[in-house]
Motif scaffolding. Structure first.
Motif, PDB file in Angstrom:
ATOM      1  N   UNK A   1     -10.928  13.274   3.963  1.00 13.14           N
ATOM      2  CA  UNK A   1     -11.822  13.103   4.956  1.00 13.14           C
ATOM      3  C   UNK A   1     -12.719  14.310   5.625  1.00 13.14           C
ATOM      4  N   UNK A   2     -12.339  15.491   5.336  1.00 19.67           N
ATOM      5  CA  UNK A   2     -12.927  16.688   5.934  1.00 19.67           C
ATOM      6  C   UNK A   2     -12.506  16.830   7.329  1.00 19.67           C
ATOM      7  N   UNK A   3     -11.857  16.141   7.854  1.00 12.27           N
ATOM      8  CA  UNK A   3     -11.522  16.301   9.193  1.00 12.27           C
ATOM      9  C   UNK A   3     -10.501  17.764   9.578  1.00 12.27           C
ATOM     10  N   UNK A   4     -10.601  17.898  11.008  1.00 11.06           N
ATOM     11  CA  UNK A   4      -9.740  19.227  11.266  1.00 11.06           C
ATOM     12  C   UNK A   4      -8.284  18.680  11.474  1.00 11.06           C
ATOM     13  N   UNK A   5      -8.033  17.555  11.867  1.00  4.75           N
ATOM     14  CA  UNK A   5      -6.827  17.163  12.099  1.00  4.75           C
ATOM     15  C   UNK A   5      -6.459  15.589  11.643  1.00  4.75           C
ATOM     16  N   UNK A   6      -5.179  15.467  10.952  1.00  2.00           N
ATOM     17  CA  UNK A   6      -4.960  14.162  10.333  1.00  2.00           C
ATOM     18  C   UNK A   6      -3.632  13.707  11.234  1.00  2.00           C
ATOM     19  N   UNK A   7      -3.690  12.464  11.609  1.00  2.06           N
ATOM     20  CA  UNK A   7      -2.659  11.971  12.349  1.00  2.06           C
ATOM     21  C   UNK A   7      -2.157  10.425  11.621  1.00  2.06           C
ATOM     22  N   UNK A   8      -0.774  10.826  11.397  1.00  6.81           N
ATOM     23  CA  UNK A   8      -0.317   9.545  10.524  1.00  6.81           C
ATOM     24  C   UNK A   8      -0.208   8.214  11.318  1.00  6.81           C
ATOM     25  N   UNK A   9      -1.173   7.767  11.896  1.00  7.42           N
ATOM     26  CA  UNK A   9      -1.071   6.385  12.483  1.00  7.42           C
ATOM     27  C   UNK A   9      -1.669   5.212  11.671  1.00  7.42           C
ATOM     28  N   UNK A  10      -1.156   4.405  11.614  1.00  6.75           N
ATOM     29  CA  UNK A  10      -1.402   3.401  10.313  1.00  6.75           C
ATOM     30  C   UNK A  10      -0.973   1.845  10.766  1.00  6.75           C
TER      31      UNK A  10
ATOM     32  N   UNK B   1       0.806  -1.271  -0.147  1.00  6.98           N
ATOM     33  CA  UNK B   1      -0.100  -0.007   0.051  1.00  6.98           C
ATOM     34  C   UNK B   1       0.889   1.321   0.110  1.00  6.98           C
ATOM     35  N   UNK B   2       1.759   1.324   1.001  1.00  5.37           N
ATOM     36  CA  UNK B   2       2.561   2.416   0.891  1.00  5.37           C
ATOM     37  C   UNK B   2       4.068   2.520   0.375  1.00  5.37           C
ATOM     38  N   UNK B   3       3.961   1.728  -1.054  1.00  3.79           N
ATOM     39  CA  UNK B   3       5.330   1.392  -1.805  1.00  3.79           C
ATOM     40  C   UNK B   3       5.510   2.873  -2.597  1.00  3.79           C
ATOM     41  N   UNK B   4       5.891   4.075  -1.748  1.00  2.00           N
ATOM     42  CA  UNK B   4       6.331   5.277  -2.366  1.00  2.00           C
ATOM     43  C   UNK B   4       7.213   5.846  -1.303  1.00  2.00           C
ATOM     44  N   UNK B   5       8.355   6.150  -1.405  1.00  2.00           N
ATOM     45  CA  UNK B   5       9.253   6.833  -0.556  1.00  2.00           C
ATOM     46  C   UNK B   5       8.674   7.778   0.216  1.00  2.00           C
ATOM     47  N   UNK B   6       7.652   8.542  -0.488  1.00  2.00           N
ATOM     48  CA  UNK B   6       6.905   9.663   0.395  1.00  2.00           C
ATOM     49  C   UNK B   6       6.304   9.257   1.936  1.00  2.00           C
ATOM     50  N   UNK B   7       6.105   7.907   1.896  1.00  2.00           N
ATOM     51  CA  UNK B   7       5.288   7.459   2.875  1.00  2.00           C
ATOM     52  C   UNK B   7       6.235   6.605   3.867  1.00  2.00           C
ATOM     53  N   UNK B   8       7.383   7.406   4.477  1.00  2.00           N
ATOM     54  CA  UNK B   8       8.204   7.034   5.368  1.00  2.00           C
ATOM     55  C   UNK B   8       7.673   7.970   6.718  1.00  2.00           C
ATOM     56  N   UNK B   9       6.936   7.205   7.178  1.00  2.00           N
ATOM     57  CA  UNK B   9       5.976   7.583   8.577  1.00  2.00           C
ATOM     58  C   UNK B   9       6.961   7.909   9.638  1.00  2.00           C
ATOM     59  N   UNK B  10       6.598   8.921  10.702  1.00  2.00           N
ATOM     60  CA  UNK B  10       7.439   9.364  11.895  1.00  2.00           C
ATOM     61  C   UNK B  10       7.183   8.027  12.759  1.00  2.00           C
ATOM     62  N   UNK B  11       8.317   7.982  13.702  1.00  2.00           N
ATOM     63  CA  UNK B  11       8.224   7.028  14.746  1.00  2.00           C
ATOM     64  C   UNK B  11       6.928   6.956  15.469  1.00  2.00           C
ATOM     65  N   UNK B  12       6.444   5.551  15.592  1.00  2.00           N
ATOM     66  CA  UNK B  12       5.106   5.436  16.439  1.00  2.00           C
ATOM     67  C   UNK B  12       4.933   6.267  17.538  1.00  2.00           C
ATOM     68  N   UNK B  13       6.081   6.299  18.496  1.00  2.00           N
ATOM     69  CA  UNK B  13       5.832   7.034  19.643  1.00  2.00           C
ATOM     70  C   UNK B  13       5.675   8.582  19.466  1.00  2.00           C
ATOM     71  N   UNK B  14       6.380   9.155  18.300  1.00  2.00           N
ATOM     72  CA  UNK B  14       6.004  10.518  18.053  1.00  2.00           C
ATOM     73  C   UNK B  14       4.386  10.607  17.686  1.00  2.00           C
ATOM     74  N   UNK B  15       4.010   9.743  16.861  1.00  2.00           N
ATOM     75  CA  UNK B  15       2.766   9.631  16.413  1.00  2.00           C
ATOM     76  C   UNK B  15       1.721   9.648  17.502  1.00  2.00           C
TER      77      UNK B  15
END
Length: 323
Positions: free
Chosen positions: A258-267, A130-144
């Motif tokens: 999504x129309x959300x006010x905030x988006x958190x990169x938790x996957x 799904x996230x096979x694109x270098x743009x999707x190197x997400x922050x460390x889970x603890x930070x998220x």
């Protein structure tokens, strides 16, 4: 060993893998709607079996507990934890010709509601990308997680209701437990609450959460399905600030869609870095990619790997891939 016929099939066993159309025999990697159907006989982990039956009704199940092998027509089938959601499993198939690992949806990182992923080595790897694109190197889970907690507290301190949109099964339970572990109580949409009750019955305790019954309880976070799931809307929430939790948070598919006010990169999917790490762990000779960008195949080929889209097997179903 396997072929592509409107989806992946283990050839000699006529075993469909994550088919969304009814089959005589189907392996179900996890209980999300885009990976299962009302098969005549479903092979899955006991946890997935309970969730599968909750969603689709009572069906014949052949349980495959994690790590236990099933011998069938000169094939050895073994499930390994996928780290995606409760009960999620990879399928390892071994024959005299070689071995294949099908990952299904997976994540190598930590989870509070799923067993940690455990991919074994295999000759052929069929991997979700799904996230096979270098743009999707997400922050460390603890930070998220800290970002999620700070956002919730910010909304509560402003006198608004934090409304988190998350899928009814999997992401909602993960977010619930992350919040309750930090002392933040949760109210869940009735559909989510039903699924969480199954989690609890399976021994996955989620902490201090309640069903939302048309009355907001101050100090709570409310978790509801995404708008796309067309679930009944909740009433009497007061002034809300909405949060979406998704690996697409940094893309146009995140907050904008999504129309959300905030988006958190938790996957609950492997990001680009984890996809490459999975390949390193499995050490395959051939890689088939599915549910991801075609450019990821080109990326892997540039790295000197033998990678192909799974759909390249499309065609004569009687010409299986032999390892």
């Amino acid at each position: 060993m396997f072929h592509y016929q409107h989806g992946l099939k283990i050839t000699a066993l006529d075993l469909a893998v994550d088919y969304t159309r009814r089959q005589p025999r189907g392996f179900v990697s996890h209980a999300h709607a885009d990976h299962m159907a009302r098969h005549e006989l479903a092979f899955c982990t006991p946890e997935t079996a309970a969730l599968y039956r909750h969603r689709l009704g009572d069906h014949r199940i052949r349980p495959m507990p994690l790590g236990e092998s099933l011998e069938w027509r000169d094939h050895r089938l073994t499930t390994h934890a996928a780290g995606h959601c409760l009960g999620s499993a990879m399928l390892h198939v071994e024959t005299d010709e070689g071995s294949m690992l099908y990952t299904g949806d997976f994540k190598l990182g930590a989870s509070v509601t799923a067993a940690p992923a455990d991919p074994p080595e295999a000759d052929v790897l069929v991997m979700e990308s799904t996230f096979g694109d270098p743009r999707y190197q997400l922050p460390p889970r603890e930070e998220v997680i800290e970002q999620l907690i700070r956002t919730v507290q910010l909304i509560l301190n402003s006198g608004r209701t934090p409304l988190i949109h998350a899928y009814v099964m999997g992401k909602s339970q993960e977010v619930t437990k992350l919040l309750t572990q930090r002392g933040i109580p949760v109210q869940q949409h009735p559909l989510t609450f039903e699924m969480s009750q199954v989690y609890e019955q399976l021994g996955c305790k989620l902490g201090d959460f309640k069903r939302y019954d048309d009355q907001y309880l101050p100090g709570h976070v409310v978790i509801a399905p995404p708008f796309m799931q067309q679930a009944p809307r909740l009433r009497n929430l007061g002034r809300t600030s909405s949060i979406v939790v998704t690996g697409w948070a940094h893309s146009p598919r995140g907050r904008q869609t999504s129309g959300a006010d905030f988006a958190i990169p938790l996957t609950d999917h492997a990001d680009y870095t984890e996809l490459l790490k999975c390949i390193d762990l499995v050490q395959p000779r051939i890689i088939y990619c599915t549910h991801g960008p075609v450019a990821f195949v080109d990326d892997l080929c540039r790295r000197g790997l033998d990678a192909r889209p799974l759909t390249s097997l499309r065609g004569n179903p009687f010409q299986p891939c032999r390892v």
